[in-house]
Design a protein around this motif. Structure first.
Motif, PDB file in Angstrom:
ATOM      1  N   PHE A 114       3.214   1.129  -3.832  1.00  0.00           N
ATOM      2  CA  PHE A 114       2.800   0.702  -5.174  1.00  0.00           C
ATOM      3  C   PHE A 114       3.122   1.716  -6.262  1.00  0.00           C
ATOM      4  O   PHE A 114       3.128   1.387  -7.436  1.00  0.00           O
ATOM      5  CB  PHE A 114       1.305   0.339  -5.190  1.00  0.00           C
ATOM      6  CG  PHE A 114       0.367   1.486  -4.994  1.00  0.00           C
ATOM      7  CD1 PHE A 114      -0.016   2.294  -6.059  1.00  0.00           C
ATOM      8  CD2 PHE A 114      -0.167   1.766  -3.742  1.00  0.00           C
ATOM      9  CE1 PHE A 114      -0.905   3.344  -5.874  1.00  0.00           C
ATOM     10  CE2 PHE A 114      -1.042   2.806  -3.544  1.00  0.00           C
ATOM     11  CZ  PHE A 114      -1.411   3.609  -4.612  1.00  0.00           C
ATOM     12  N   ARG A 115       3.411   2.956  -5.865  1.00  0.00           N
ATOM     13  CA  ARG A 115       3.726   3.971  -6.889  1.00  0.00           C
ATOM     14  C   ARG A 115       5.206   3.943  -7.287  1.00  0.00           C
ATOM     15  O   ARG A 115       5.599   4.582  -8.251  1.00  0.00           O
ATOM     16  CB  ARG A 115       3.357   5.363  -6.393  1.00  0.00           C
ATOM     17  CG  ARG A 115       1.852   5.596  -6.266  1.00  0.00           C
ATOM     18  CD  ARG A 115       1.543   7.028  -5.887  1.00  0.00           C
ATOM     19  NE  ARG A 115       0.103   7.250  -5.786  1.00  0.00           N
ATOM     20  CZ  ARG A 115      -0.609   7.018  -4.686  1.00  0.00           C
ATOM     21  NH1 ARG A 115      -0.002   6.547  -3.602  1.00  0.00           N
ATOM     22  NH2 ARG A 115      -1.907   7.236  -4.671  1.00  0.00           N
ATOM     23  N   ILE A 148       0.517  -3.809 -10.483  1.00  0.00           N
ATOM     24  CA  ILE A 148       0.808  -4.615  -9.294  1.00  0.00           C
ATOM     25  C   ILE A 148       0.879  -6.055  -9.771  1.00  0.00           C
ATOM     26  O   ILE A 148       0.178  -6.451 -10.711  1.00  0.00           O
ATOM     27  CB  ILE A 148      -0.285  -4.425  -8.214  1.00  0.00           C
ATOM     28  CG1 ILE A 148       0.058  -5.168  -6.938  1.00  0.00           C
ATOM     29  CG2 ILE A 148      -1.649  -4.847  -8.731  1.00  0.00           C
ATOM     30  CD1 ILE A 148       1.151  -4.555  -6.150  1.00  0.00           C
ATOM     31  N   TYR A 177      -4.650   0.379  -7.219  1.00  0.00           N
ATOM     32  CA  TYR A 177      -3.221   0.668  -7.429  1.00  0.00           C
ATOM     33  C   TYR A 177      -2.959   0.951  -8.915  1.00  0.00           C
ATOM     34  O   TYR A 177      -2.260   1.907  -9.267  1.00  0.00           O
ATOM     35  CB  TYR A 177      -2.350  -0.524  -7.028  1.00  0.00           C
ATOM     36  CG  TYR A 177      -2.266  -0.877  -5.563  1.00  0.00           C
ATOM     37  CD1 TYR A 177      -2.796  -0.061  -4.566  1.00  0.00           C
ATOM     38  CD2 TYR A 177      -1.625  -2.051  -5.156  1.00  0.00           C
ATOM     39  CE1 TYR A 177      -2.698  -0.416  -3.220  1.00  0.00           C
ATOM     40  CE2 TYR A 177      -1.509  -2.415  -3.825  1.00  0.00           C
ATOM     41  CZ  TYR A 177      -2.056  -1.599  -2.854  1.00  0.00           C
ATOM     42  OH  TYR A 177      -1.955  -1.957  -1.544  1.00  0.00           O
ATOM     43  N   ASN A 178      -3.502   0.078  -9.775  1.00  0.00           N
ATOM     44  CA  ASN A 178      -3.257   0.246 -11.210  1.00  0.00           C
ATOM     45  C   ASN A 178      -3.816   1.568 -11.724  1.00  0.00           C
ATOM     46  O   ASN A 178      -3.162   2.275 -12.488  1.00  0.00           O
ATOM     47  CB  ASN A 178      -3.871  -0.921 -11.996  1.00  0.00           C
ATOM     48  CG  ASN A 178      -3.091  -2.221 -11.814  1.00  0.00           C
ATOM     49  OD1 ASN A 178      -1.956  -2.211 -11.344  1.00  0.00           O
ATOM     50  ND2 ASN A 178      -3.706  -3.333 -12.181  1.00  0.00           N
ATOM     51  N   THR A 193      -8.390  -3.597  -4.565  1.00  0.00           N
ATOM     52  CA  THR A 193      -7.147  -2.926  -4.156  1.00  0.00           C
ATOM     53  C   THR A 193      -6.145  -2.931  -5.310  1.00  0.00           C
ATOM     54  O   THR A 193      -5.518  -1.909  -5.618  1.00  0.00           O
ATOM     55  CB  THR A 193      -6.542  -3.630  -2.926  1.00  0.00           C
ATOM     56  OG1 THR A 193      -7.498  -3.598  -1.870  1.00  0.00           O
ATOM     57  CG2 THR A 193      -5.265  -2.949  -2.471  1.00  0.00           C
ATOM     58  N   GLU A 194      -6.030  -4.078  -5.956  1.00  0.00           N
ATOM     59  CA  GLU A 194      -5.102  -4.159  -7.097  1.00  0.00           C
ATOM     60  C   GLU A 194      -5.514  -3.186  -8.199  1.00  0.00           C
ATOM     61  O   GLU A 194      -4.670  -2.473  -8.754  1.00  0.00           O
ATOM     62  CB  GLU A 194      -5.102  -5.586  -7.660  1.00  0.00           C
ATOM     63  CG  GLU A 194      -4.468  -6.617  -6.743  1.00  0.00           C
ATOM     64  CD  GLU A 194      -4.696  -8.044  -7.206  1.00  0.00           C
ATOM     65  OE1 GLU A 194      -3.969  -8.933  -6.745  1.00  0.00           O
ATOM     66  OE2 GLU A 194      -5.619  -8.283  -8.025  1.00  0.00           O
ATOM     67  N   GLU A 230      -4.335   4.271 -10.051  1.00  0.00           N
ATOM     68  CA  GLU A 230      -3.490   5.353  -9.529  1.00  0.00           C
ATOM     69  C   GLU A 230      -2.202   5.479 -10.342  1.00  0.00           C
ATOM     70  O   GLU A 230      -1.626   6.560 -10.441  1.00  0.00           O
ATOM     71  CB  GLU A 230      -3.140   5.079  -8.060  1.00  0.00           C
ATOM     72  CG  GLU A 230      -4.287   5.308  -7.110  1.00  0.00           C
ATOM     73  CD  GLU A 230      -4.643   6.790  -6.985  1.00  0.00           C
ATOM     74  OE1 GLU A 230      -3.812   7.546  -6.470  1.00  0.00           O
ATOM     75  OE2 GLU A 230      -5.745   7.172  -7.426  1.00  0.00           O
ATOM     76  N   ASN A 231      -1.766   4.384 -10.911  1.00  0.00           N
ATOM     77  CA  ASN A 231      -0.543   4.408 -11.726  1.00  0.00           C
ATOM     78  C   ASN A 231      -0.834   4.662 -13.201  1.00  0.00           C
ATOM     79  O   ASN A 231       0.029   4.458 -14.061  1.00  0.00           O
ATOM     80  CB  ASN A 231       0.229   3.095 -11.550  1.00  0.00           C
ATOM     81  CG  ASN A 231       1.022   3.077 -10.250  1.00  0.00           C
ATOM     82  OD1 ASN A 231       1.497   4.118  -9.795  1.00  0.00           O
ATOM     83  ND2 ASN A 231       1.157   1.910  -9.643  1.00  0.00           N
ATOM     84  N   ARG A 244       5.717  -4.772  -7.886  1.00  0.00           N
ATOM     85  CA  ARG A 244       5.193  -4.158  -9.107  1.00  0.00           C
ATOM     86  C   ARG A 244       6.008  -4.692 -10.280  1.00  0.00           C
ATOM     87  O   ARG A 244       7.236  -4.775 -10.205  1.00  0.00           O
ATOM     88  CB  ARG A 244       5.298  -2.632  -9.017  1.00  0.00           C
ATOM     89  CG  ARG A 244       4.558  -1.927 -10.122  1.00  0.00           C
ATOM     90  CD  ARG A 244       4.570  -0.418  -9.943  1.00  0.00           C
ATOM     91  NE  ARG A 244       3.976   0.228 -11.098  1.00  0.00           N
ATOM     92  CZ  ARG A 244       4.136   1.496 -11.417  1.00  0.00           C
ATOM     93  NH1 ARG A 244       4.883   2.282 -10.639  1.00  0.00           N
ATOM     94  NH2 ARG A 244       3.570   2.019 -12.491  1.00  0.00           N
ATOM     95  N   ARG A 293       0.815  -1.210   0.000  1.00  0.00           N
ATOM     96  CA  ARG A 293       0.000   0.000   0.000  1.00  0.00           C
ATOM     97  C   ARG A 293       0.854   1.266   0.000  1.00  0.00           C
ATOM     98  O   ARG A 293       0.518   2.256  -0.652  1.00  0.00           O
ATOM     99  CB  ARG A 293      -0.957   0.004   1.203  1.00  0.00           C
ATOM    100  CG  ARG A 293      -1.929   1.161   1.145  1.00  0.00           C
ATOM    101  CD  ARG A 293      -2.869   1.207   2.326  1.00  0.00           C
ATOM    102  NE  ARG A 293      -3.902   0.189   2.272  1.00  0.00           N
ATOM    103  CZ  ARG A 293      -4.916   0.117   3.139  1.00  0.00           C
ATOM    104  NH1 ARG A 293      -5.013   1.011   4.106  1.00  0.00           N
ATOM    105  NH2 ARG A 293      -5.811  -0.848   3.047  1.00  0.00           N
TER     106      ARG A 293
END
Lengths: 387, 579
Positions: free
Chosen positions: B46-47, B87, B512-513, B508-509, B515-516, B80, B43
């Protein structure tokens, strides 16, 4: 999904496992839909919306055995544990809810039980079953619970007698109205199957349909095959015997191809039976009275506890041998082939009946009918004797 | 605490420090272990760029590891991906997982970058870093042999050392932490190998209940034709699927220009058994034993590998395929991505590699030499650099495996919704669309598939967090595994609660993706599948996929997931609402 709901509503009526007019389905894709008897449909929808699943059926069984099992259960009991092989393997046990438990948030209570079992019994409602990924799966699970409660109730009554009001009437309903004379009258079979692929596929499809229409199997239980030279044409796993078009695998007897990985879990048993007997066709169904009677063992002081798997005895129902053996690689394929040749039939403990034919399916079908009729008569002879 | 150890080992390679910590019990209960726990531990990270020295490389076992639960001697590795930027997690078996758990840890978190090549040795409470310069540059086989006295080994080969974007981490028993290039992350950290040799035991809360549930699982395994049938994977390994995929006309051929390869029988399950004497092999304590090894103990290729080094590259020579598999294992490269990259390269150049050329191409890829400099970047970058991006058969940069989506529409949808890119294992619709488990679905229909894929993703995220093998679910279900988990931990888990955990992990995965920078534009199949037919025949028509119907089902999937119609998150604070 609406067409699927219509199809399986009709099937529940046709196999007489549910009361017409007391059947409802719910299904959800991005939207939730319900169909069927209004009150049941509302309950089905409200329950399914609480589950991470695609479909649910709620229906009132055509026979009251499920609810009678609840009535017979002790006040502290919350489920039943049927002994037939299908339940033991796939359902494990069947929880139930009593009417007094439904006063508040009935859908929530039902959903909680369905969160860990495929089907349950709800007093005053009937059988509620979930389909994780298809409407058909909900139907299959309903049908499995219906089969399991039928077998368990009749087993219990034979062993312990009537215990609660209404049981005598229920048995009378079964004998007078629900059970039909079981025959092969009016059915046509190819007397001597050739090796022609199209003829074999058509005959396997047709005989599969007969087994369902005459009540020799429930839901998607059972399997069927025919041998032609170096090929075994066998129904696929999870195939409904009344819908076998496109669901029959040709499997080379020398295992030179693995396309038969989708074949019935009893492929090994079929292959071994062919090797042991030289038969031409095999039929396997789960007629209910044969299942019940196969589990009646009068041996005293036996030390074996896992009768489904470990019993080494060959018992008999009339002349038909009864052996132990679990599904697939669980032993059935070892125990049936040595005994089936004597009469052309064998019963597997808690499971069902295998029959064979030397030329076509006619003899195999007739024998399965005869075995089930014997078991039905023997069951009621014993029950009447007890009374 | 039963089931879990409740502890983690944090190894900072930059500072050369190994430290044990407690894992909050709340996280164990909410994420179980494996993929779920690993994803949760990312968490704060992940960036980070996948090659940032501080990115964690996480090895996570689950609460069933170390117990007699069938197929549960597994772990997930999470970080990652340098190949996809998503992720990433990969589940692997062998013996490493249970020996790691027996060292008293549920998690191994590796951060930092060593100045020199090192190896990590864990034995019960002891954890030490040792120089590994003498192993750097060596193949996996030699590295494993050199370290076998230290216990079970996870190592990288030259591909990981050289930053090949699809480099694997290889387990000493031949199992792979495959696909997304996690071996390159390990190589960037200059960590050549990890050895584990614990002797601890995992305790069970209710042994009697556990035994009953285990009996139920094994009964279902025996009833499953896919697992224990005489034509199933227990007998032939996953190459048992070769004949079936050919019969269903959905075996990717010549870089997905076709779906039927007439010579596929050369590398079918029975053909491999006849030619290589395939023996049963497998992960610790697994009754299925789907791995197959040659008489000499060499791991034999899986279905995806034989198809991709075979049909996908127009090669029918079984021995060349077996050789390519062995070479990838020794170099530490993913076989699916390596073969798919070669196929895209071949189509772009107008000629697929000949069987005798493959060995050299693979070696130069692992060493990043010659044309291998380009091939080491994977199919997407190869095709782009050659001016033919349309020839990369990838989703989110991950090479598609050996199930053509034109032959199974649930698979088509699952490839694009997978959070790690074009993977068959996230929702695994082959189970019902082809193998009829738990019940069959119509492979040429999208009807209901959005809901089915969502449910299956949730189920499999939970399975990957237990950690159990997905093959187990060709027989058993979460009913039985939930019972095993409850009996092991003493905490009640039902299939529905497990699916809720799986849902939390999947979201959650995806968060993350997103956000990226990933969006609906990345949830797309290569154009070829919408415009070119497959290889129809034998009464089976393989038309192009109906794009409008595909997009409608993808929209339904987003709605069912609670996302916006463009696949984005309606709630920017999603993570804050999760444990």
């Amino acid at each position: 999904m609406k067409d699927q709901i219509a199809k399986y509503t009709a099937k529940l009526g046709a196999d007489r496992s549910a009361l017409p007019g007391a059947i409802a389905f719910a299904a959800q894709d991005d939207l939730l839909i319900t169909d069927g008897a209004p009150q049941l449909a509302e309950l089905a929808g409200a329950t399914l919306s609480r589950l991470n699943a695609l479909a649910l059926v709620a229906a009132r069984p055509a026979l009251p055995f499920a609810e009678l099992l609840i009535a017979r259960a002790g006040a502290d009991e919350t489920g039943i544990v049927p002994q037939d092989t299908e339940t033991r393997t796939f359902l494990h046990d069947i929880p139930f809810l009593r009417q007094k438990d439904l006063a508040e948030d009935a859908p929530g209570r039902i959903a909680r039980l369905l969160s860990h079992r495929k089907g349950i019994i709800v007093e005053g409602v009937g059988i509620v079953a979930v389909g994780a990924i298809t409407v058909e799966q909900a139907y299959i699970n309903y049908s499995s619970v219906f089969h399991a409660t039928f077998v368990k109730y009749l087993q219990d009554v034979l062993r312990d007698g009537f215990r609660v009001p209404g049981e005598e009437a229920a048995l009378e309903l079964l004998r007078r109205d629900w059970l039909k004379p079981l025959t092969d009258d009016g059915l046509a079979f190819v007397p001597e199957l050739s090796d022609d692929r199209e003829e074999i596929l058509a005959e396997v499809e047709r005989v599969g349909r007969y087994t369902v229409e005459r009540g020799l199997v429930d839901s998607f239980f059972g399997n069927i095959s025919a041998r032609a030279g170096e090929l075994i044409y066998i129904s696929q796993t999870a195939a409904s015997l009344d819908e076998l078009a496109g669901c029959i695998d040709p499997v080379p007897t020398d295992n030179s191809s693995t396309t038969g990985i989708t074949a019935s879990s009893e492929l090994l048993a079929h292959r071994k039976i062919y090797e042991a007997t030289g038969a031409r066709v095999i039929l396997h169904g789960h007629p209910k009275f044969a299942v019940i009677m196969s589990m009646i063992c009068e041996k005293q002081g036996c030390s074996i506890r896992d009768c489904w798997k470990e019993c080494p005895e060959v018992r008999h129902l009339d002349a038909t041998p009864v052996v132990a053996g679990e599904i697939g690689a669980g032993g059935l394929a070892k125990r049936v082939p040595p005994v089936i040749g004597a009469t052309g039939g064998a019963v597997v403990y808690g499971h069902g009946v295998f029959t064979i034919g030397d030329a076509g399916f006619g003899a195999a079908f007739s024998l399965m009918v005869a075995v089930e009729n014997y078991c039905r008569e023997e069951y009621f002879r014993r029950l009447d004797g007890r009374r | 605490m039963h089931g879990w150890t409740g502890r983690m080992l944090h190894v900072d390679l930059g500072r050369g420090i190994c430290r044990r910590d407690e894992i909050p019990e709340e996280l164990l209960r909410a994420y179980l272990g494996g993929r779920g726990l690993g994803v949760r531990m990312m968490r704060e990270f992940f960036r980070l760029d996948p090659f940032d020295p501080e990115i964690p490389l996480i090895f996570a076992v689950g609460p069933l590891c170390g117990t007699p639960a069938p197929t549960s001697a597994r772990l997930s590795v999470v970080t990652r991906s340098p190949l996809t930027g998503t992720i990433y997690d990969c589940s692997a078996g062998g013996r490493f997982a249970w020996r790691m758990k027996a060292s008293g840890i549920d998690l191994l978190v590796i951060t930092g970058q060593s100045a020199q090549p090192v190896r990590l040795e864990i034995a019960d409470d002891r954890a030490e870093l040792h120089p590994a310069g003498e192993l750097w540059g060596k193949g996996v086989r030699e590295s494993v042999a050199a370290l076998k006295e230290c216990g079970s080994v996870a190592a990288i080969g030259p591909a990981g050392e050289n930053g090949v974007l699809f480099a694997n981490i290889m387990m000493g028993e031949g199992n792979s932490v495959g696909r997304g290039g996690l071996g390159a992350v390990m190589g960037k950290k200059r960590l050549k190998a990890i050895t584990v040799n614990g002797t601890g035991k995992t305790t069970l809360a209710d042994p009697e209940r556990f035994d009953a549930a285990r009996g139920d699982v094994l009964r279902l395994f025996r009833a499953s034709p896919v697992l224990f049938g005489e034509l199933g994977i227990g007998e032939y390994g996953t190459p048992a699927l070769v004949d079936l995929m050919a019969q269903r006309r959905m075996a990717p051929t010549r870089n997905f220009t076709g779906t039927f390869f007439p010579e596929a029988g050369n590398y079918s399950g029975p053909a491999i058994r006849a030619a290589c004497g395939a023996k049963k092999d497998g992960c610790y304590g697994c009754p299925i034993q789907c791995k197959k090894s040659s008489d000499q103990g060499e791991p034999l290729p899986e279905y995806e590998t034989v198809n991709h080094f075979g049909a996908l590259n127009d090669i029918s020579d079984l021995h060349a395929i077996v050789k390519a598999n062995s070479l990838c294992n020794d170099l530490g490269m993913d076989t699916i991505s390596a073969a798919a990259t070669l196929a895209a390269f071949g189509e772009a150049l107008g000629r697929f590699p000949r069987a005798e050329e493959v060995e050299g191409l693979l070696e130069r890829t692992a060493l990043v030499q010659g044309e291998g400099t380009l091939l080491a970047k994977g199919s997407l970058r190869v095709a782009r650099e050659l001016g033919h991006p349309e020839l990369s058969m990838t989703v989110k940069g991950l090479e598609l495996p050996a199930y053509d989506p034109r032959g199974a529409y649930g698979m088509a949808l699952a490839y694009v919704t997978s959070n790690r890119g074009g993977c068959h294992l996230r929702a695994y619709p082959i189970s019902h669309e082809i193998l009829r488990k738990p019940v069959p679905t119509d492979r040429f229909s999208f009807s209901g598939k959005a809901r089915i894929i969502k449910i299956a993703e949730d189920v499999n995220a939970a399975v990957d967090s237990l950690v159990a093998c997905k093959f187990a679910f060709f027989g058993a279900t979460l009913e039985e595994y939930g019972e095993l988990l409850s009996a092991a931990t003493g905490i009640e888990y039902t299939p529905e609660t497990l699916k809720s955990i799986g849902e939390r992990i999947c979201l959650t995965e995806r968060f993350y993706n997103c956000e990226n920078g990933f969006s609906m534009a990345d949830d797309l199949l290569p154009e070829r599948f919408f415009s070119e037919p497959g290889s129809s025949g034998e009464g089976i028509d393989i038309p192009p996929i109906d794009r409008a119907r595909f997009e409608e089902e993808r929209r339904k999937y987003y709605r069912i997931r609670g996302l916006n119609d463009d696949g984005s998150f309606p709630d920017a604070n999603f993570l804050e609402r999760c444990p």
